[in-house]
Design an enzyme around this catalytic site. Structure first.
Site, short mmCIF file in Angstrom:
data_model
loop_
_atom_site.label_atom_id
_atom_site.label_comp_id
_atom_site.label_asym_id
_atom_site.label_seq_id
_atom_site.Cartn_x
_atom_site.Cartn_y
_atom_site.Cartn_z
N LYS A 1 0.85 -1.20 0.00
CA LYS A 1 0.00 0.00 0.00
C LYS A 1 0.88 1.24 0.00
CE LYS A 1 -3.96 2.00 2.49
NZ LYS A 1 -4.83 1.87 3.68
N SER B 1 -9.75 1.90 2.81
CA SER B 1 -8.84 2.61 1.94
C SER B 1 -7.81 1.72 1.24
CB SER B 1 -8.11 3.69 2.74
OG SER B 1 -7.27 3.12 3.70
N SER C 1 -10.03 -0.37 7.04
CA SER C 1 -9.41 -0.20 5.72
C SER C 1 -8.69 -1.42 5.15
CB SER C 1 -8.45 0.99 5.75
OG SER C 1 -9.16 2.19 5.67
#
Lengths: 95, 485
Positions: free
Chosen positions: B79, B154, B178
């Protein structure tokens, strides 16, 4: 409690944000909606409840005051938008 | 992508027998990305040159020496809020579009030590603020099961990439759901470890009392291997827990006999999609047939969790994001009048709408005159929410419910309505506030979109969470379904 346009401008100043008129209007509406929703918390009586800042019982973590390697001046400045003489450069702080 | 469907031990066996090389694995990853990423937009930055060099080194090491890291040769996506030295780390923000980190996050170092190969950096909501990936300032990621739908967020890029078979596994971060929510929306496995189990050093901070890094994988076994590789105390993170790290893989015994499961009525009540509820109840039946027992319990403060979370997370964010001032890294606005103007203009040009909204909310909640009414009040309610979990865990080993009340929603549907968007996190946020571990595993489909089952455990009891998730998975086929791309 509700947020006024003046509040939005005050908070934007504290947060170092420059908002357009359109953003101010939008945030005024959205922040009021969110805070109105947050007022739900007042249904709960919490006078005798301790606040939780952190879920782990960890306090004041210290390390030895020992000399260790750190990044070089050149590396530290690698992402600087502007630098001079090995330092970050900014506009004059005092007029 | 058949190669990435092989079990980890099988990949390692084939590598040892020279039926497969690390270069083959890396090739497979980039070919799959070339074939699918135009449709799903999971990646922001590729590390192709670096990954191929790393693969060559690992293949050489394999020829010379039998010793292997736990994740040897496995293509990994990271990420884009986890810093990677020399590889752009943007947090999907214009503010950091050129940010070239000068160090590796602790998890990045740990992945290198475990010898996985970093394929690239994955798309996300800007600064991890959002639940749909629509807040990426570059482009939204799309759900591999239906590209008109959001992948969740996210960590939407991480979830979509694993679901599409672009990488063997990915790392994400979870503040209020997330990792778990996008894993649910994309039909994969996502684990949020106990707060403090995995170092946050090098994770660009959103809400420091909640943020936690964890694995996104296609099955529970991989999740255990990745957790094993990244967990552990780190002196560079003063909130890292100094606990002994158990063996997670050996917890996967397939046996859940006698496990006591609590099912919160609040998670199956108002607002839940009936098809999601049906899938969760079917999963509970499965647990029953495996010898576990379940009964309804109550987490009475659930309805206050979303408000509590948005006040606390936004307050912490407003403080954490004060560092983005246009002086040391990130973008700087042109021609500022003075230093104050430089801060204001750089931040206003660099941050997107959701980030500004949360900074505004947090700054307000922390400002003079409102601190007690909002921030302190929310911290007190956090205590009540945590106590809900403590109470249930006195009599139960696990808490199980849905990961999200619905399946993925169409792109664009909730833009402009932040409050509705926030309510998607109703089942994941309380867990984050309590700091306990939880995993989302696939438990079925509703109208062609995956449904996630959330298994929540006691603090630092990832072994039981993984054991239950794995046992369930062995008796279902949901995790073997692949999107057609």
């Amino acid at each position: 409690m509700s947020i006024t346009r003046t509040d939005v401008e005050h908070v934007a100043n504290l947060a170092r944000l420059e908002l357009s008129e359109q953003e101010k209007e939008q945030f005024e509406g959205q922040l009021n909606a969110i805070l109105k929703y947050a007022e739900k918390l007042n249904e709960l009586q919490t006078d005798d409840v301790e606040p939780t800042t952190h879920v782990l019982p960890v306090y004041n973590v210290m390390r030895d005051d020992a000399i260790r390697e750190s990044v070089s001046n050149e590396t530290a400045l690698r992402n600087a938008p502007e630098d001079e003489d090995g330092q970050f450069k900014v506009p004059a702080v005092l007029e | 992508m058949a190669l990435f469907d092989l079990r980890l031990q099988e990949v390692h066996n084939q590598l040892k027998k020279k039926e497969l090389s690390v270069a083959d694995l890396v090739d497979a990853s980039y070919s799959r990305i070339a074939a699918t990423d135009d449709s799903i937009k999971a990646f922001l930055t590729l590390n192709e040159e670096g990954a191929r060099a790393a693969a060559a080194d690992l293949d050489k090491a394999l020829a010379e020496d039998g010793e292997q890291g736990l994740l040897f040769g496995l293509p990994a996506g990271i990420k884009d809020n986890i810093v990677t030295e020399g590889l752009l780390t943007t947090c999907a923000s214009q503010f950091l579009r050129n940010y070239d980190p000068i160090y590796d996050a602790t998890v990045t170092k740990k992945l290198k030590a475990a010898q996985s190969v970093t394929i690239g950096k994955l798309n996300m909501d800007e600064f991890a603020m959002g639940g749909s990936n629509e807040n990426s300032s570059f482009y939204p990621t799309r759900n591999p099961w239906n590209t008109d739908y959001v992948p969740g967020g996210s960590s939407g890029g991480s979830a979509a990439s694993v679901a599409a078979g672009q990488v063997y596994f990915a790392l994400g971060s979870d503040t209020g759901g997330s990792i778990r929510q996008p894993a649910a929306y994309c039909g994969i496995v996502g684990l949020k470890p106990t707060y403090g189990l995995v170092s946050r050093f090098g994770l660009v901070a959103f809400a420091s009392s909640l943020d936690q890094i964890g694995p996104l994988t296609k099955n529970v076994e991989d999740s255990a291997y990745v957790l094993q590789s990244i967990a552990g105390y780190d002196p560079n993170d003063s909130t890292s827990a100094n606990v002994e790290i158990p063996d997670y893989v050996s917890a996967l015994t397939g046996d859940v006999k006698g496990l006591r499961i609590g099912v919160p009525k609040e998670y199956l009540g108002q607002g839940i999609d009936p098809k999601v509820k049906e899938a969760v109840l079917a999963a509970l039946k499965q647990f029953e047939s495996l010898g576990a027992t379940w009964e309804e319990v109550s987490l009475p403060h659930t309805e206050y969790a979303v408000a509590t979370y948005y006040l606390l997370a936004s307050s912490e964010a407003s403080s954490n994001l004060a560092r983005f001032d246009g002086v040391r890294y990130g973008v700087r606005a042109d021609n500022p009048d003075n230093l104050l103007d430089l801060y204001r203009k750089s931040r206003s040009q660099g941050f997107g709408p959701e980030v500004k909204r949360r900074i505004m909310l947090g700054t307000y909640a922390l400002s003079s005159g409102y601190y007690d009414a909002y921030y302190l009040k929310a911290q007190k309610v956090r205590t009540l929410i945590k106590q809900d979990f403590d109470n249930v865990f006195q009599n139960f080993d696990l808490i199980i419910g849905p990961t999200a009340p619905t399946t993925a929603f169409p792109i664009g549907e909730q833009v402009g309505d932040p409050l509705t968007m926030y309510l998607n996190d109703i089942c994941t946020i309380p867990v984050s506030l309590a700091g306990v571990p939880a995993i989302s595993v696939p438990c079925g489909f509703a109208d062609g979109l995956p449904v996630g089952l959330q298994i929540i455990g006691k603090a630092f009891d990832e072994r039981t969470v993984l054991r239950a998730a794995h046992a369930y998975e062995q008796h279902t086929e949901h995790h073997k379904q692949r999107p057609r791309l």
